[in-house]
Enzyme design. Structure first.
Site, short mmCIF file in Angstrom:
data_model
loop_
_atom_site.label_atom_id
_atom_site.label_comp_id
_atom_site.label_asym_id
_atom_site.label_seq_id
_atom_site.Cartn_x
_atom_site.Cartn_y
_atom_site.Cartn_z
N ASP A 202 0.84 -1.20 0.00
CA ASP A 202 0.00 0.00 0.00
C ASP A 202 0.88 1.25 0.00
O ASP A 202 2.06 1.20 0.38
CB ASP A 202 -0.88 0.03 1.26
CG ASP A 202 -2.00 -1.01 1.18
OD1 ASP A 202 -2.30 -1.46 0.06
OD2 ASP A 202 -2.55 -1.36 2.24
N TYR B 10 6.85 -8.66 7.57
CA TYR B 10 6.35 -7.30 7.82
C TYR B 10 6.75 -6.86 9.21
O TYR B 10 6.88 -7.68 10.13
CB TYR B 10 4.82 -7.27 7.75
CG TYR B 10 4.26 -7.58 6.40
CD1 TYR B 10 4.00 -6.58 5.47
CD2 TYR B 10 3.95 -8.91 6.05
CE1 TYR B 10 3.46 -6.88 4.22
CE2 TYR B 10 3.42 -9.22 4.81
CZ TYR B 10 3.18 -8.19 3.91
OH TYR B 10 2.64 -8.49 2.68
N TYR C 99 -3.45 -9.78 3.72
CA TYR C 99 -3.55 -8.36 4.10
C TYR C 99 -3.24 -8.24 5.60
O TYR C 99 -3.96 -8.80 6.43
CB TYR C 99 -4.94 -7.82 3.81
CG TYR C 99 -5.27 -7.72 2.34
CD1 TYR C 99 -4.94 -6.59 1.62
CD2 TYR C 99 -5.92 -8.77 1.70
CE1 TYR C 99 -5.24 -6.49 0.26
CE2 TYR C 99 -6.23 -8.69 0.35
CZ TYR C 99 -5.89 -7.54 -0.37
OH TYR C 99 -6.20 -7.46 -1.70
#
Ligand SMILES: [Zn+2]
Length: 445
Positions: free
Chosen positions: A262, A330, A402
């Protein structure tokens, strides 16, 4: 000899060539092309010239023996036997034979090919292309004239004019410029238009592979223009790399990423693989380091690029398909609605060890992406407390999950989630990708 029935079968080629020439005027190459698969190491011009020479010699032999039929035939087809017949004809008739254009190519093939090859060479000499491929565009009328001759005379050892153009122009370019033909990935396509015998160079996209790092937030991967034709973000990863269009003298530079993050997510650590496609790149031998420096300079600290080498067209498809196969790491900054205990973080780490997640396409992107339920595995979560309601989590997961919704739970559409396991609403305040890993390293962290 002129009577087909009396011909020795062993000399069928000469007989056939004579029959063709009685019907059609053909230049050396166009005649030779009708027998292109016979004899090795010869050009079609040499084949055609040899056949015409034999015909002239045989007719001369007959004429010397007093054969008036042969004399008449020589006079009739002399324009089609030039220039081999010229001296003999002058001796017999005291004049030059008429000129007659070739039925197939309309002129003299060798001259036409030379003209096209010279034009291509001249243009190529100013570029730094190293590999090329010749394409021949044969007009339908020309093709049907050639087919007519072949069909009528049942010529099974012939080749097409397009193949000969490709081969001869190619040889000429190799000889005069030392460039190499490349059938799969040429730098430039040399289009020969046989309608006018003109040449049009077409520079193929230059594909370079590399990795990028996104060092700031509010940076999209590709240039993002909204419905009202305004930019959603002032800078994109594609903006920085687009300077390659100038450097390689191309029309445009397009970024193909191995997945994307994103706009508010940074890409750190390993960086993300990409391929940049510079359309119609005319300068192709600029070093990667110079290109990389220019892209980094333009990005002004918002992004960083590393260029690793040339890529092939097929690599773009496999790069895009990589998303699902790569595992990702992440770093998430998580804020909770209520304070948590150290025990809670330990429980979170234990729970998300090789844990399967069912995730429906998040509400925030459902309007532009297919609404599906996906299943992905979270391999591991490691946490670090930063405050009473804030912690940092390193999340190693299969590609395509996600993360913001893994943290929040997206009102139950992602199960299980950090919120569900902690028993308190959790929210992902900041997110960075720190690893895009290959298939082979997926289980090694
Ligand atoms: Zn011709």
């Amino acid at each position: 000899m002129m009577n087909a029935a009396s011909v020795n079968k062993d000399w069928e080629i000469v007989e056939k060539a004579l029959r063709i020439l009685r019907e059609y005027p053909l230049c050396d190459s166009c005649l030779g092309r009708m027998f292109a698969l016979l004899g090795r190491g010869l050009t079609n011009a040499e084949r055609g010239r040899a056949l015409k020479t034999l015909i002239v010699m045989e007719l001369h032999r007959r004429i010397r023996g007093g054969d008036t039929g042969a004399r008449k035939l020589l006079e009739e087809i002399a324009p089609r036997l030039r220039p081999v017949v010229d001296t003999l004809y002058r001796e017999l008739h005291g004049a030059e034979p008429r000129q007659e254009p070739c039925y197939i190519c309309g002129s003299d093939f060798s001259t036409l090919v030379k003209r096209a090859a010279d034009a291509a060479t001249k243009e190529l000499a100013t570029s730094d292309a190293r590999t090329f491929l010749v394409a021949a565009h044969v007009p339908a009328e020309l093709q049907s004239r050639e087919d007519e001759v072949k069909t009528l005379h049942r010529l099974q050892y012939s080749e097409g004019i397009g193949s000969e153009v490709k081969r001869e122009v190619s040889k000429h370019i190799q000889r005069s410029l030392g460039l190499k033909p490349d059938f799969e990935n040429p730098d430039v396509l040399v289009n020969v238009m046989l309608s006018q015998w003109t040449v049009r160079l077409q520079y193929l996209p230059l594909l370079l592979r590399g990795r990028y790092w996104k060092l700031a937030r509010r940076v999209s991967q590709s240039i993002w223009v909204t419905g009202s034709r305004e930019r959603r973000y002032p800078f994109s990863i594609e903006d920085g790399i687009s300077i390659l269009a100038d450097i390689y003298d191309g029309q445009d530079a397009i970024l193909h990423g191995a997945g994307r993050e994103d706009a508010d997510v940074r890409m750190l650590g390993t960086g993300r693989p990409f391929i940049v496609e510079v359309k119609e790149a005319r300068r192709r031998s600029i070093g990667l380091v110079a290109a990389e420096l220019a892209a980094n300079k333009r990005s002004d600290g918002l992004a960083r690029y590393m260029l690793e080498g040339r890529a092939r067209r097929a690599d773009v498809a496999s790069l895009k398909g990589i998303e699902g196969r790569h595992s990702k790491v992440y770093k998430a900054l998580v804020v909770t609605a209520l304070p948590f205990k150290d025990d809670d973080l330990a429980r979170l780490e234990t729970f998300f060890r090789n844990r399967g997640i069912r995730q429906r396409t998040p509400r925030r992107v459902r309007h532009r992406r297919p609404d599906v339920v996906r299943e992905r595995i979270v391999f591991s979560v490691a946490t670090r407390r930063l405050g009473g309601r804030v912690f940092e989590a390193l999340i190693h997961t299969e590609g395509g999950l996600y993360i913001k919704e893994l943290v929040s739970g997206d009102n139950g559409d992602t199960e299980p989630s950090f919120s569900a396991v902690l028993g308190v609403n959790a929210y992902c305040a900041e997110l960075d990708v720190v690893g895009v890993l290959g298939e082979d390293t997926a289980e090694s962290l």
